[in-house]
Scaffold this motif. Structure first.
Motif, PDB file in Angstrom:
ATOM      1  N   ALA A  34       0.816  -1.213   0.000  1.00 56.20           N
ATOM      2  CA  ALA A  34       0.000   0.000   0.000  1.00 56.20           C
ATOM      3  C   ALA A  34       0.846   1.257   0.000  1.00 56.20           C
ATOM      4  O   ALA A  34       0.429   2.301  -0.508  1.00 56.20           O
ATOM      5  CB  ALA A  34      -0.938  -0.002   1.213  1.00 56.20           C
ATOM      6  N   LEU A  35       2.052   1.176   0.541  1.00 55.92           N
ATOM      7  CA  LEU A  35       2.896   2.365   0.654  1.00 55.92           C
ATOM      8  C   LEU A  35       3.797   2.581  -0.546  1.00 55.92           C
ATOM      9  O   LEU A  35       4.058   3.728  -0.930  1.00 55.92           O
ATOM     10  CB  LEU A  35       3.756   2.258   1.929  1.00 55.92           C
ATOM     11  CG  LEU A  35       3.005   2.350   3.257  1.00 55.92           C
ATOM     12  CD1 LEU A  35       3.967   2.105   4.415  1.00 55.92           C
ATOM     13  CD2 LEU A  35       2.319   3.696   3.404  1.00 55.92           C
ATOM     14  N   SER A 391      -2.600  23.850  -0.407  1.00 57.20           N
ATOM     15  CA  SER A 391      -2.384  24.416   0.926  1.00 57.20           C
ATOM     16  C   SER A 391      -1.319  23.662   1.704  1.00 57.20           C
ATOM     17  O   SER A 391      -1.057  23.973   2.864  1.00 57.20           O
ATOM     18  CB  SER A 391      -3.692  24.427   1.712  1.00 57.20           C
ATOM     19  OG  SER A 391      -4.236  23.126   1.844  1.00 57.20           O
ATOM     20  N   VAL A 392      -0.696  22.668   1.082  1.00 53.69           N
ATOM     21  CA  VAL A 392       0.415  21.933   1.693  1.00 53.69           C
ATOM     22  C   VAL A 392       1.496  21.784   0.636  1.00 53.69           C
ATOM     23  O   VAL A 392       1.216  21.862  -0.563  1.00 53.69           O
ATOM     24  CB  VAL A 392      -0.022  20.534   2.198  1.00 53.69           C
ATOM     25  CG1 VAL A 392      -1.092  20.648   3.278  1.00 53.69           C
ATOM     26  CG2 VAL A 392      -0.504  19.661   1.047  1.00 53.69           C
ATOM     27  N   LEU A 397       1.779  15.266  -0.192  1.00 48.19           N
ATOM     28  CA  LEU A 397       0.635  14.521  -0.708  1.00 48.19           C
ATOM     29  C   LEU A 397       0.960  13.029  -0.722  1.00 48.19           C
ATOM     30  O   LEU A 397       2.036  12.629  -1.161  1.00 48.19           O
ATOM     31  CB  LEU A 397       0.293  14.987  -2.127  1.00 48.19           C
ATOM     32  CG  LEU A 397      -0.122  16.455  -2.269  1.00 48.19           C
ATOM     33  CD1 LEU A 397      -0.333  16.801  -3.738  1.00 48.19           C
ATOM     34  CD2 LEU A 397      -1.374  16.755  -1.461  1.00 48.19           C
ATOM     35  N   THR A 398       0.043  12.232  -0.234  1.00 43.53           N
ATOM     36  CA  THR A 398       0.286  10.793  -0.105  1.00 43.53           C
ATOM     37  C   THR A 398      -0.785  10.001  -0.851  1.00 43.53           C
ATOM     38  O   THR A 398      -1.888  10.484  -1.110  1.00 43.53           O
ATOM     39  CB  THR A 398       0.278  10.362   1.368  1.00 43.53           C
ATOM     40  OG1 THR A 398      -1.002  10.685   1.952  1.00 43.53           O
ATOM     41  CG2 THR A 398       1.379  11.079   2.139  1.00 43.53           C
ATOM     42  N   SER A 399      -0.442   8.761  -1.174  1.00 46.93           N
ATOM     43  CA  SER A 399      -1.356   7.834  -1.831  1.00 46.93           C
ATOM     44  C   SER A 399      -1.385   6.529  -1.057  1.00 46.93           C
ATOM     45  O   SER A 399      -0.430   6.179  -0.360  1.00 46.93           O
ATOM     46  CB  SER A 399      -0.912   7.550  -3.271  1.00 46.93           C
ATOM     47  OG  SER A 399      -0.877   8.731  -4.024  1.00 46.93           O
ATOM     48  N   THR A 400      -2.491   5.811  -1.187  1.00 47.67           N
ATOM     49  CA  THR A 400      -2.602   4.468  -0.621  1.00 47.67           C
ATOM     50  C   THR A 400      -2.986   3.509  -1.735  1.00 47.67           C
ATOM     51  O   THR A 400      -3.922   3.778  -2.489  1.00 47.67           O
ATOM     52  CB  THR A 400      -3.656   4.425   0.496  1.00 47.67           C
ATOM     53  OG1 THR A 400      -3.300   5.348   1.522  1.00 47.67           O
ATOM     54  CG2 THR A 400      -3.739   3.026   1.088  1.00 47.67           C
ATOM     55  N   ALA A 401      -2.254   2.414  -1.842  1.00 47.71           N
ATOM     56  CA  ALA A 401      -2.487   1.462  -2.919  1.00 47.71           C
ATOM     57  C   ALA A 401      -3.209   0.224  -2.409  1.00 47.71           C
ATOM     58  O   ALA A 401      -3.028  -0.205  -1.267  1.00 47.71           O
ATOM     59  CB  ALA A 401      -1.154   1.056  -3.554  1.00 47.71           C
ATOM     60  N   SER A 402      -4.044  -0.329  -3.267  1.00 50.47           N
ATOM     61  CA  SER A 402      -4.547  -1.691  -3.092  1.00 50.47           C
ATOM     62  C   SER A 402      -3.893  -2.517  -4.192  1.00 50.47           C
ATOM     63  O   SER A 402      -3.006  -2.037  -4.898  1.00 50.47           O
ATOM     64  CB  SER A 402      -6.073  -1.718  -3.212  1.00 50.47           C
ATOM     65  OG  SER A 402      -6.470  -1.370  -4.524  1.00 50.47           O
ATOM     66  N   LEU A 408      -5.008   8.780  -4.485  1.00 42.44           N
ATOM     67  CA  LEU A 408      -4.551   9.936  -3.733  1.00 42.44           C
ATOM     68  C   LEU A 408      -5.388  10.054  -2.466  1.00 42.44           C
ATOM     69  O   LEU A 408      -6.623   9.978  -2.507  1.00 42.44           O
ATOM     70  CB  LEU A 408      -4.716  11.184  -4.610  1.00 42.44           C
ATOM     71  CG  LEU A 408      -4.076  12.484  -4.138  1.00 42.44           C
ATOM     72  CD1 LEU A 408      -2.560  12.348  -4.077  1.00 42.44           C
ATOM     73  CD2 LEU A 408      -4.470  13.623  -5.080  1.00 42.44           C
ATOM     74  N   ASP A 409      -4.720  10.240  -1.318  1.00 42.08           N
ATOM     75  CA  ASP A 409      -5.450  10.295  -0.045  1.00 42.08           C
ATOM     76  C   ASP A 409      -6.204  11.606   0.123  1.00 42.08           C
ATOM     77  O   ASP A 409      -7.385  11.615   0.475  1.00 42.08           O
ATOM     78  CB  ASP A 409      -4.477  10.107   1.127  1.00 42.08           C
ATOM     79  CG  ASP A 409      -3.843   8.732   1.128  1.00 42.08           C
ATOM     80  OD1 ASP A 409      -4.550   7.759   0.818  1.00 42.08           O
ATOM     81  OD2 ASP A 409      -2.633   8.635   1.430  1.00 42.08           O
TER      82      ASP A 409
END
Length: 417
Positions: A34-35, A391-392, A397-402, A408-409
């Protein structure tokens, strides 16, 4: 479960999985996957080449196709690589349970995705005819309406999360109109579709809920037909039976929403992390379609495509594939294959030979509708919100994979309220 090897133990390059031997293989699910899915793809490419043995949920073995050319071969040759999961050896021999979270994505259904040849052509024609019909009935008007309605909810706040407040639900709201569903069903259906793709223990329950809603919809449309996709399937000259109708409603709803929402979020991410792209869109010097094209190459909405099943023993890349083996195609890995893109930073403008829409007879039939939704959604957003900006920092920016996608989170933004 059987203790016999799934592939011949002495076959060089064969999938080295026997009952109890799963720890030798890379899992495409779980916290590590996922990471950093791209890190996994890169390592597998170094260790195995263009085709690598992996494990899916439940430690079910599969071949992950990492090479672009190998992916094309799989997608373009249904005689060698069938979509019919009834020939899947692990399913036939009882190693995949009916309650497996893989079933919503890989299990056989009476739809065009699960079949090849003439049965596929008959069913696909019913889908494409009706997608073309609904696309010509004011889809741009529907997208504009729901895009503005979504933006109205946060426009006065001066900040928003463009994933949770916009991209995650907008495509489903449009689909409710195209299907003849109440818009009030949109948010809960979007959640259920996302869970089916994500997998895990709730996938089957969410799939059952979708089927219940679609069954009620089909029954209602028989009594009260309308100018919608559902009525079109019911009346199509191909004469779809009940199971075929419900399976195609499910297929289009899940794939159209999940891929379009993911792609919309990625397009917005690319635009907002590059001020020149944003300025170009606002001024009209840059088209949304060119941004979509870039995202299709670098972060396609489906990272891994399920699935194909070998119809005979054969060789693919360095791998010895056995009849009945499951193959999943790495769309993201194939698009970034160093054999065809030694420099991934080189512009791909005008090059539409990516794998993001699949290829061959099963190529995505609804890509024009998805493109229309994204183009209008982005255009409405950038012109409704003056001073739109992240705003960040972009690297936060982070993502989560299946197994099948990386989403994108969050996409937090600020603008003039």
């Amino acid at each position: 479960m059987t203790d016999q090897p799934i592939n011949g133990p002495d076959a060089p390059g064969g999938c080295p999985v026997a009952h109890g031997g799963a720890d030798d293989l890379t899992r495409l699910y779980g916290p590590q996957a996922a990471l950093d899915p791209h890190g996994i793809y890169g390592r597998l490419r170094k260790e195995h080449g263009a085709v690598a043995p992996v494990l899916l949920e439940g430690d079910i073995p599969a071949w992950l196709v990492l090479g672009y050319r190998e992916g094309r071969r799989v997608l373009d040759n249904p005689r060698q690589f069938s979509r019919d999961s009834r020939i899947w050896r692990d399913w036939k021999e009882g190693r995949v349970e009916a309650a497996s979270p893989l079933i919503p994505m890989l299990g056989w259904r009476p739809d065009c995705v699960s079949q090849d040849g003439e049965p596929h052509r008959r069913l696909r024609r019913a889908v494409t005819d009706n997608l073309e019909a609904v696309a010509g009935r004011g889809i741009r008007r529907h997208v504009t309406h729901f895009a503005n309605k979504q933006i109205d909810a946060f426009a006065g706040e001066g900040s928003a999360d463009l994933v949770g407040d916009y991209a995650e639900y907008l495509p489903m709201l449009v689909l409710t109109r195209l299907f003849g569903l109440p818009a009030a069903e949109g948010r809960s259906l979007a959640v259920s579709c996302a869970q089916v793709i994500k997998g895990g223990e709730g996938a089957l329950a969410h799939n059952d809920r979708i089927m219940q809603i679609l069954g009620e919809l089909a029954e209602r449309k028989r009594a009260e037909p309308g100018p919608d996709f559902t009525t079109g399937l019911l009346k199509h000259h191909a004469g779809l039976d009940e199971g075929e109708i419900l399976s195609h409603l499910r297929l289009v709803l899940i794939t159209a929403h999940t891929t379009t929402s993911n792609l919309l979020a990625r397009v917005l991410q690319l635009v907002l992390t590059d001020s020149s792209r944003l300025a170009g869109l606002v001024s009209g010097q840059l088209s949304v379609s060119s941004v979509v094209e870039e995202v299709m190459w670098n972060t396609p909405p489906l990272a891994v495509l399920p699935g194909r099943f070998a119809t005979a023993d054969l060789e693919l890349g360095n791998a010895h594939i056995k009849e009945g083996d499951l193959l999943v195609v790495g769309l993201s890995a194939g698009n970034l294959d160093p054999q065809i893109r030694p420099d991934s930073g080189v512009s791909v403008h005008g090059n539409q030979s990516h794998l993001a829409f699949s290829s061959g007879p099963h190529e995505c039939p609804g890509q024009n509708i998805g493109q229309a939704i994204i183009e209008i959604a982005v255009d409405v957003l950038v012109h409704r919100l003056p001073g739109l900006r992240l705003s960040v920092p972009a690297d936060e920016l982070t993502s989560t994979a299946s197994t099948w996608e990386a989403r994108l989170d969050r996409l937090p933004v600020e603008f003039a309220a």
